[in-house]
Write an enzyme that holds these catalytic residues in place. Structure first.
Site, PDB file in Angstrom:
ATOM      1  N   ASN A  50      38.324  21.013  19.574  1.00 48.50           N
ATOM      2  CA  ASN A  50      37.434  21.144  18.411  1.00 48.50           C
ATOM      3  C   ASN A  50      38.158  20.825  17.099  1.00 48.50           C
ATOM      4  OD1 ASN A  50      39.129  23.271  18.125  1.00 48.50           O
ATOM      5  ND2 ASN A  50      37.579  24.875  18.184  1.00 48.50           N
TER       6      ASN A  50
ATOM      7  N   GLU B 137      40.199  27.610  13.390  1.00 51.99           N
ATOM      8  CA  GLU B 137      39.025  27.035  14.021  1.00 51.99           C
ATOM      9  C   GLU B 137      38.170  26.313  12.979  1.00 51.99           C
ATOM     10  OE1 GLU B 137      39.329  26.953  17.024  1.00 51.99           O
ATOM     11  OE2 GLU B 137      39.384  28.854  18.084  1.00 51.99           O
TER      12      GLU B 137
ATOM     13  N   HIS C  24      41.037  22.191  16.107  1.00 49.73           N
ATOM     14  CA  HIS C  24      41.835  23.271  15.510  1.00 49.73           C
ATOM     15  C   HIS C  24      43.324  22.933  15.528  1.00 49.73           C
ATOM     16  CE1 HIS C  24      42.180  25.739  19.547  1.00 49.73           C
ATOM     17  NE2 HIS C  24      43.170  24.888  19.436  1.00 49.73           N
TER      18      HIS C  24
ATOM     19  N   ASP D 206      50.666  31.277  16.603  1.00 52.16           N
ATOM     20  CA  ASP D 206      49.560  32.187  16.870  1.00 52.16           C
ATOM     21  C   ASP D 206      49.790  33.040  18.114  1.00 52.16           C
ATOM     22  OD1 ASP D 206      49.359  30.006  18.611  1.00 52.16           O
ATOM     23  OD2 ASP D 206      47.637  29.167  17.576  1.00 52.16           O
TER      24      ASP D 206
HETATM   25  C1  F6R Z   1      48.856  26.843  20.465  1.00 50.10           C
HETATM   26  C2  F6R Z   1      47.937  26.427  19.409  1.00 50.10           C
HETATM   27  C3  F6R Z   1      46.795  25.518  19.704  1.00 50.10           C
HETATM   28  C4  F6R Z   1      47.110  24.415  20.713  1.00 50.10           C
HETATM   29  C5  F6R Z   1      45.860  23.576  20.998  1.00 50.10           C
HETATM   30  C6  F6R Z   1      46.119  22.531  22.056  1.00 50.10           C
HETATM   31  O1  F6R Z   1      49.858  27.691  19.944  1.00 50.10           O
HETATM   32  O2  F6R Z   1      48.087  26.827  18.302  1.00 50.10           O
HETATM   33  O3  F6R Z   1      46.345  24.945  18.493  1.00 50.10           O
HETATM   34  O4  F6R Z   1      48.118  23.604  20.204  1.00 50.10           O
HETATM   35  O5  F6R Z   1      44.820  24.399  21.423  1.00 50.10           O
HETATM   36  O6  F6R Z   1      46.358  23.159  23.276  1.00 50.10           O
HETATM   37  P1  F6R Z   1      46.881  22.315  24.523  1.00 50.10           P
HETATM   38  O7  F6R Z   1      48.216  21.833  24.175  1.00 50.10           O
HETATM   39  O8  F6R Z   1      46.936  23.328  25.646  1.00 50.10           O
HETATM   40  O9  F6R Z   1      45.891  21.218  24.761  1.00 50.10           O
END
Ligand code: F6R
Length: 259
Positions: free
Chosen positions: A153, A160, A155, A82
């Site tokens: 959450n 989301e 995701h 993403d």
């Molecule tokens: C990042 C992504 C997100 C993160 C998730 C966890 O490319 O796609 O899904 O993997 O938000 O983020 P961290 O690792 O910062 O807790």
């Protein structure tokens, strides 16, 4: 950093490690093994990559293996999950900047083999860009290993809560919880981009192997619900429960609530 790791206990698709470093090094070794195996066969290794706090030690370990053990990325094709949209191309908070800074500029991956959703494409071009991204994944032969973190959450990527399980690459609205978490990089909520381009749950589900890495106590609640709760689009990571090619890799803190 030591490359030894300890596996306290495991089930077929759940590995819980004593420390976040052990868990991350284990994941880096799985990725390196694929890259080397494909090199022997004269083939590409197609990696689906994540940004954020979670994969940082994985990337550090891959860089260490490149520098010390001669692990080459010359046969790697990468697709990032993403990117914020819009965000200026030179913005240090873009995922493109993150990936170059934390991995790409330190290894010998060919620039033309790096794919990150394009924060520069115009509004009118988004749909074409997303279709093109999905086609490039298919043309590369599909993703061999998809590395995932998990949001507070639930995701995965920026899929989301409420995202369809058959979603593909598209423009998404970021959830409030995601924006609040992004505040560690932005000065105020108003500055956090409200959209992103994310590959879909369908794209993720088609990867040949999926590794969900979760580290630290702050992930323990969502890990418990994602792995042991109801499978629902309201918790996107729950889709992984039904996929046999998934491996959940946790440190002790992230796995502390699992029964
Ligand atoms: C990042 C992504 C997100 C993160 C998730 C966890 O490319 O796609 O899904 O993997 O938000 O983020 P961290 O690792 O910062 O807790």
């Amino acid at each position: 950093m030591s490359s030894n790791f300890k596996k306290p206990f495991s089930t077929p698709n759940l590995n819980i490690f004593e420390t976040s470093e052990d868990a991350s090094i284990y994941v880096a070794h799985l990725i390196a093994a694929l890259i080397r195996e494909r090199q022997k066969q004269g083939q590409h290794a197609v990696l689906g990559l994540a940004t954020g706090t979670t994969p940082k030690i994985v990337y550090q370990e891959l860089i260490r293996m490149h520098n010390i053990e001669g692990l080459s990325f010359s046969n790697v094709i990468s697709f990032n999950l993403d990117e914020y949209y819009p965000i200026p191309s030179n913005d240090e908070r873009s995922f493109s900047y993150f990936m170059h800074n934390h991995l790409f500029q330190h290894v010998d991956i060919a620039p033309h083999n790096i794919h990150i959703p394009n924060f520069n494409c115009s509004n009118a071009d988004i749909i074409n860009h997303c279709v093109d991204y999905d086609q490039k994944i298919i043309k590369a032969g599909g993703i061999d290993i998809q590395l995932l973190g998990i949001g507070r959450n639930g995701h995965i990527g920026f899929n989301e809560p409420g995202s369809d399980f058959d979603s593909v690459t598209r423009l998404v609205d970021l959830d409030m919880a995601t924006k609040e978490d992004a505040l560690r990089d932005f000065i105020s909520l108003e500055e956090v981009p409200s959209h992103a381009i994310s590959i879909g749950i369908h794209n993720i589900s088609r990867a040949k192997k999926i590794i969900l890495l979760a580290l630290g106590e702050r992930k323990s609640k969502i890990i418990k619900t994602a792995l042991q709760g109801e499978v629902t689009t309201m918790l996107p990571a729950s889709v992984l429960q039904d996929l046999s090619q998934v491996e959940f890799v946790l440190d002790k803190e992230a796995g502390m609530l699992l029964g």
